[in-house]
Design a protein around this motif. Structure first.
Motif, mmCIF file in Angstrom:
data_model
loop_
_atom_site.group_PDB
_atom_site.id
_atom_site.type_symbol
_atom_site.label_atom_id
_atom_site.label_comp_id
_atom_site.label_asym_id
_atom_site.label_seq_id
_atom_site.Cartn_x
_atom_site.Cartn_y
_atom_site.Cartn_z
ATOM 1 N N LYS A 1 0.946 -1.241 0.021
ATOM 2 C CA LYS A 1 -0.006 -0.052 0.299
ATOM 3 C C LYS A 1 0.827 1.378 -0.175
ATOM 4 C CE LYS A 1 -4.155 -2.168 2.229
ATOM 5 N NZ LYS A 1 -4.728 -1.919 3.448
ATOM 6 N N LEU A 2 1.895 1.376 0.638
ATOM 7 C CA LEU A 2 2.827 2.346 0.634
ATOM 8 C C LEU A 2 3.289 3.037 -0.653
ATOM 9 C CD1 LEU A 2 5.384 1.684 3.645
ATOM 10 C CD2 LEU A 2 3.523 3.476 3.550
ATOM 11 N N VAL A 3 3.402 2.268 -1.646
ATOM 12 C CA VAL A 3 3.799 2.535 -3.079
ATOM 13 C C VAL A 3 2.603 3.295 -3.399
ATOM 14 C CG1 VAL A 3 4.309 1.802 -5.302
ATOM 15 C CG2 VAL A 3 5.348 0.576 -3.492
ATOM 16 N N ARG A 4 1.463 3.026 -3.314
ATOM 17 C CA ARG A 4 0.058 3.584 -3.759
ATOM 18 C C ARG A 4 -0.196 4.840 -3.118
ATOM 19 N NH1 ARG A 4 -1.113 -1.973 -4.201
ATOM 20 N NH2 ARG A 4 -2.507 -1.833 -2.187
ATOM 21 N N MET A 5 0.312 5.012 -1.860
ATOM 22 C CA MET A 5 0.446 6.334 -1.010
ATOM 23 C C MET A 5 1.598 7.173 -1.674
ATOM 24 S SD MET A 5 -0.599 4.338 2.489
ATOM 25 C CE MET A 5 -0.481 5.910 3.209
ATOM 26 N N ASN A 6 2.444 6.771 -2.862
ATOM 27 C CA ASN A 6 3.367 7.492 -3.108
ATOM 28 C C ASN A 6 4.851 7.516 -2.131
ATOM 29 O OD1 ASN A 6 4.723 8.820 -5.280
ATOM 30 N ND2 ASN A 6 4.284 10.798 -4.420
ATOM 31 N N MET A 7 4.648 6.566 -1.205
ATOM 32 C CA MET A 7 6.022 6.519 -0.345
ATOM 33 C C MET A 7 6.859 5.393 -0.806
ATOM 34 S SD MET A 7 3.991 7.072 3.495
ATOM 35 C CE MET A 7 2.905 8.326 3.696
ATOM 36 N N VAL A 8 7.994 5.731 -1.549
ATOM 37 C CA VAL A 8 8.746 4.783 -2.339
ATOM 38 C C VAL A 8 10.211 5.088 -1.574
ATOM 39 C CG1 VAL A 8 9.501 3.932 -4.451
ATOM 40 C CG2 VAL A 8 7.250 4.600 -4.235
ATOM 41 N N LYS A 9 10.683 6.365 -1.492
ATOM 42 C CA LYS A 9 11.907 6.407 -1.037
ATOM 43 C C LYS A 9 12.191 7.591 -0.116
ATOM 44 C CE LYS A 9 13.094 8.785 -5.236
ATOM 45 N NZ LYS A 9 13.972 8.692 -6.274
ATOM 46 N N GLY A 10 13.173 7.453 0.609
ATOM 47 C CA GLY A 10 13.217 8.933 1.638
ATOM 48 C C GLY A 10 12.598 8.869 2.829
ATOM 49 N N LEU A 11 12.354 10.151 3.359
ATOM 50 C CA LEU A 11 11.823 10.354 4.646
ATOM 51 C C LEU A 11 10.440 10.547 4.613
ATOM 52 C CD1 LEU A 11 12.384 10.811 7.762
ATOM 53 C CD2 LEU A 11 12.474 13.153 7.425
ATOM 54 N N HIS A 12 9.439 9.633 5.376
ATOM 55 C CA HIS A 12 8.101 9.941 5.260
ATOM 56 C C HIS A 12 7.466 9.888 6.879
ATOM 57 C CE1 HIS A 12 7.783 9.404 0.836
ATOM 58 N NE2 HIS A 12 8.699 8.597 1.284
ATOM 59 N N SER A 13 6.081 10.125 7.029
ATOM 60 C CA SER A 13 5.496 10.187 8.158
ATOM 61 C C SER A 13 4.250 9.567 8.064
ATOM 62 C CB SER A 13 5.481 11.589 8.600
ATOM 63 O OG SER A 13 4.867 11.553 9.868
ATOM 64 N N TYR A 14 3.744 8.597 8.777
ATOM 65 C CA TYR A 14 2.405 7.976 9.043
ATOM 66 C C TYR A 14 1.969 8.130 10.379
ATOM 67 C CZ TYR A 14 -1.204 4.432 8.359
ATOM 68 O OH TYR A 14 -2.482 3.968 8.391
ATOM 69 N N LYS A 15 0.724 8.727 10.527
ATOM 70 C CA LYS A 15 0.187 8.952 11.652
ATOM 71 C C LYS A 15 1.109 9.432 12.688
ATOM 72 C CE LYS A 15 -3.744 5.835 11.146
ATOM 73 N NZ LYS A 15 -4.678 4.954 11.835
ATOM 74 N N GLU A 16 1.845 10.489 12.280
ATOM 75 C CA GLU A 16 2.957 11.432 13.046
ATOM 76 C C GLU A 16 3.919 10.389 13.675
ATOM 77 O OE1 GLU A 16 0.670 13.415 16.178
ATOM 78 O OE2 GLU A 16 -0.220 14.518 14.987
ATOM 79 N N LYS A 17 4.183 9.394 12.846
ATOM 80 C CA LYS A 17 5.626 8.595 13.111
ATOM 81 C C LYS A 17 6.212 8.707 11.825
ATOM 82 C CE LYS A 17 2.837 5.202 15.925
ATOM 83 N NZ LYS A 17 2.686 3.661 16.065
ATOM 84 N N GLN A 18 7.492 8.781 11.888
ATOM 85 C CA GLN A 18 8.527 9.310 11.180
ATOM 86 C C GLN A 18 9.382 7.942 10.685
ATOM 87 O OE1 GLN A 18 10.889 12.576 12.487
ATOM 88 N NE2 GLN A 18 10.293 13.368 10.772
ATOM 89 N N PHE A 19 9.518 7.481 9.672
ATOM 90 C CA PHE A 19 10.236 6.465 9.008
ATOM 91 C C PHE A 19 10.873 6.762 7.492
ATOM 92 C CE2 PHE A 19 6.044 6.106 6.998
ATOM 93 C CZ PHE A 19 6.311 5.833 5.759
#
Length: 277
Positions: free
Chosen positions: A225-243
């Motif tokens: 699902k992350l790919v469809r959310m355009n989260m493929v590389k680099g720094l991201h945040s999901y529900k205020e948690k950074q990854f």
């Protein structure tokens, strides 16, 4: 004539793509720590993050790797899986691990396995695990470890590979005490299942930044699902948690990269002694 032009274009595409696999990018990421702010008077915890070596398709030699990081101050090393997927590649891993040991990180080297590592079976997988352990790498398979950093309890949580259904959050967090929670895992899609499991920062890989990210990494759609959310590389945040999703150091399938680069990442995590107090 049209066939010749297509052939030349294809050859150029492959040539450039293969050359890109030697063009390593070193990214520096600043992360607010347990206090939520950066204390300029305190040195950050410097984590060297390497993912997806894929030793069957890697253009960076152990000497190249050492040359790029030898002058970087490193406190801890995190390896987020997909070292290899062929038995014959296991001895090759030793030289890369020796390079990392030479950096002598005071808080050690930690690793998790990825989906390609689990292509190995039985004694071959055991040989890979032994190779890591013999080189002073702490392999975490749904386990956690705690280190004390100037009075701060720093928890390292190793979640096993999500894409091959080996993740076990209950086991990964078992016995965990209050502190700063760093998760290392291979497939970042696991963050979507961690609503009830706290982490302050998470390191992962798996997507290779698309590897062929042109015009878009359409081939990654099946990878969660992350790919469809355009989260493929680099720094991201999901529900205020950074990854963070590393583009990886090696390649899979074919040894080319378009629109992506092999990546070494240094994460500067700014901790304060609040938790220890």
């Amino acid at each position: 004539m049209a066939t010749l032009i297509i052939f030349i274009a294809l050859c150029l595409f492959i040539y450039i793509g293969n050359k890109n696999t030697s063009s390593v990018v070193i990214n520096h990421i600043d992360i607010n720590g347990n206090s939520g702010t950066k204390d300029k008077n305190l040195k950050p915890l410097r984590i060297l993050h390497i993912s997806d070596l894929h030793l069957e398709n890697i253009s960076i030699s152990p000497d190249d790797l050492y040359e790029k990081v030898e002058n970087q101050p490193i406190d801890l090393i995190a390896l987020t899986g997909d070292f290899l997927d062929r038995k014959r590649s296991i001895p090759k891993l030793s030289s890369y691990l020796e390079v990392l040991k030479k950096l002598n990180p005071p808080f050690g080297i930690y690793a998790v396995l990825g989906n390609h590592d689990y292509v190995l079976r039985n004694k071959d997988l055991k040989q890979l695990k032994n190779m890591l352990i013999q080189n002073d790498v702490k392999l975490l398979q749904n386990e956690n470890d705690m280190i004390d950093i100037d009075g701060v309890q720093f928890n390292i949580i190793g979640i096993d590979d999500f894409s091959t259904k080996r993740s076990n959050l209950v086991k990964s967090y078992d016995g965990l005490e209050k502190g700063y929670n760093l998760v290392i895992t291979h497939d970042p899609n696991v963050v979507l299942t961690m609503n009830n499991y706290h982490f302050d920062y998470l390191l992962s890989g798996h997507f290779h930044g698309g590897q062929i990210h042109w015009p878009k990494p359409y081939h990654l759609v099946k990878m969660g699902k992350l790919v469809r959310m355009n989260m493929v590389k680099g720094l991201h945040s999901y529900k205020e948690k950074q990854f963070y999703i590393s583009e990886g150091l090696g390649q899979t399938g074919i040894n080319i990269r378009i629109g992506s680069r092999p990546e070494i990442t240094i994460h500067n995590v700014h901790l304060s002694p609040v938790i220890g107090e």
